[in-house]
Design a protein around this motif. Structure first.
Motif, mmCIF file in Angstrom:
data_model
loop_
_atom_site.group_PDB
_atom_site.id
_atom_site.type_symbol
_atom_site.label_atom_id
_atom_site.label_comp_id
_atom_site.label_asym_id
_atom_site.label_seq_id
_atom_site.Cartn_x
_atom_site.Cartn_y
_atom_site.Cartn_z
ATOM 1 N N GLN A 1 44.286 34.760 45.725
ATOM 2 C CA GLN A 1 44.775 33.686 46.588
ATOM 3 C C GLN A 1 43.629 32.941 47.268
ATOM 4 N N LEU A 2 42.677 33.689 47.809
ATOM 5 C CA LEU A 2 41.598 33.082 48.585
ATOM 6 C C LEU A 2 40.581 32.352 47.712
ATOM 7 N N THR A 3 40.488 32.748 46.426
ATOM 8 C CA THR A 3 39.551 32.070 45.518
ATOM 9 C C THR A 3 40.227 30.973 44.706
ATOM 10 N N GLY A 4 41.534 30.805 44.885
ATOM 11 C CA GLY A 4 42.258 29.764 44.166
ATOM 12 C C GLY A 4 42.685 30.135 42.764
ATOM 13 N N LEU A 5 42.401 31.369 42.337
ATOM 14 C CA LEU A 5 42.767 31.796 40.988
ATOM 15 C C LEU A 5 44.265 32.070 40.846
ATOM 16 N N PHE A 6 44.924 32.326 41.957
ATOM 17 C CA PHE A 6 46.335 32.693 41.878
ATOM 18 C C PHE A 6 47.176 31.553 41.304
ATOM 19 N N GLU A 7 46.792 30.317 41.610
ATOM 20 C CA GLU A 7 47.514 29.163 41.069
ATOM 21 C C GLU A 7 47.453 29.148 39.544
ATOM 22 N N GLU A 8 46.282 29.524 38.984
ATOM 23 C CA GLU A 8 46.132 29.557 37.531
ATOM 24 C C GLU A 8 46.904 30.725 36.937
ATOM 25 N N ILE A 9 46.889 31.873 37.631
ATOM 26 C CA ILE A 9 47.547 33.073 37.111
ATOM 27 C C ILE A 9 49.052 32.875 36.986
#
Length: 275
Positions: free
Chosen positions: A94-102
């Motif tokens: 979430q904090l690195t912005g990867l969750f949107e891609e996942i």
């Protein structure tokens, strides 16, 4: 079936490689963690000498508090590490912005989170082994390996139970983002009520009853008993193992459901990418 296995292997190996490279990049931290285990074993050995002698609560463990304590610490270290993995991974994503891609991948979000457990589980098992080896080699901890097969089964059930708890904690992180109270509740339950530092028979009857609803309580009862010399599987051991099987299935199923529900609800409400 072969293609399914190959696909699983590729994904699992990719996650293991990623986590290994990440940890290998912090070599000093890795060796300090290993050193801290040896230091902890030494401290627990010194601490256990305060309780030398006959003790009615430790009679079934040969009045050996070091034996009681080091097994409790090693198993709780494994359990707590596994139970915190998915919550930590979700927050990192979430904090690195990867969750949107996942969440937009074809692979389900829950399965990706499960793959992230593989390397940490092996690392946690390695820590457990180091705890016990250090205690045996340097502090004369006496362990019997006659029931090693059943001990391994008990450890697998510990892992499955706390994977379930990790999924539940991860579902909370997906739904509510931060301030996860489940992690704190889990840690207190394990360390205070799980029989890590003292037998649960010391607790008041109502707390002792609550402790029976904590997976690690049954795990420690079984593993400590099976590490004692001249012990065999009996009705009490079978009871604890069956309870652990029930915990494993129940917690994993609940965790999978809650993770899936948290992702589905978040997508529907458009809150998954709001941190």
């Amino acid at each position: 079936m072969k293609n399914i296995f190959q696909n699983f292997y590729k994904k699992a190996s990719a996650f293991v490689k990623k986590d290994f490279i990440n940890q290998a990049s912090y070599r000093l931290s890795f060796f300090l963690n290993i050193f801290s285990i040896f230091l902890s074993v030494y401290i627990f050995f010194i601490f256990s000498r305060l309780f030398e002698g006959t003790n009615s609560y430790l009679e079934e463990y040969g009045n050996d508090y070091f034996f009681f304590l080091i097994i409790g610490i090693a198993i709780s270290d494994l359990a707590l590490r596994i139970s915190s993995i998915i919550n930590t991974e979700v927050r990192n994503y979430q904090l690195t912005g990867l969750f949107e891609e996942i969440i937009n991948l074809r692979e389900s979000t829950t399965s990706i989170l499960l793959f992230s457990l593989i390397y940490p589980i092996f690392y946690s098992l390695m820590r457990l082994i180091i705890y016990l080896v250090a205690a045996v080699l340097f502090f004369n901890l006496n362990l019997s390996y006659a029931n090693l097969g059943f001990i391994i089964i008990a450890l697998m059930l510990v892992i499955f139970s706390f994977i379930g708890i990790s999924l539940i904690s991860g579902a909370y992180a997906i739904a509510f983002k931060k301030g996860n109270p489940l992690s704190a509740i889990n840690q207190i339950s394990v360390m205070v009520l799980g029989g890590v530092f003292f037998p649960t028979t010391i607790l008041p009857s109502w707390l002792s009853t609550i402790s029976q609803f904590i997976p690690i309580t049954h795990a420690l009862e079984v593993i400590r008993y099976l590490f004692l010399p001249e012990t065999n599987i009996n009705d009490q051991t079978t009871y604890h193992l069956l309870i652990m099987v029930l915990f494993s299935f129940s917690l994993i199923l609940l965790g999978l459901f809650l993770c899936g529900y948290a992702v589905k609800t978040g997508k529907k409400n458009g809150t998954l990418t709001i941190y």
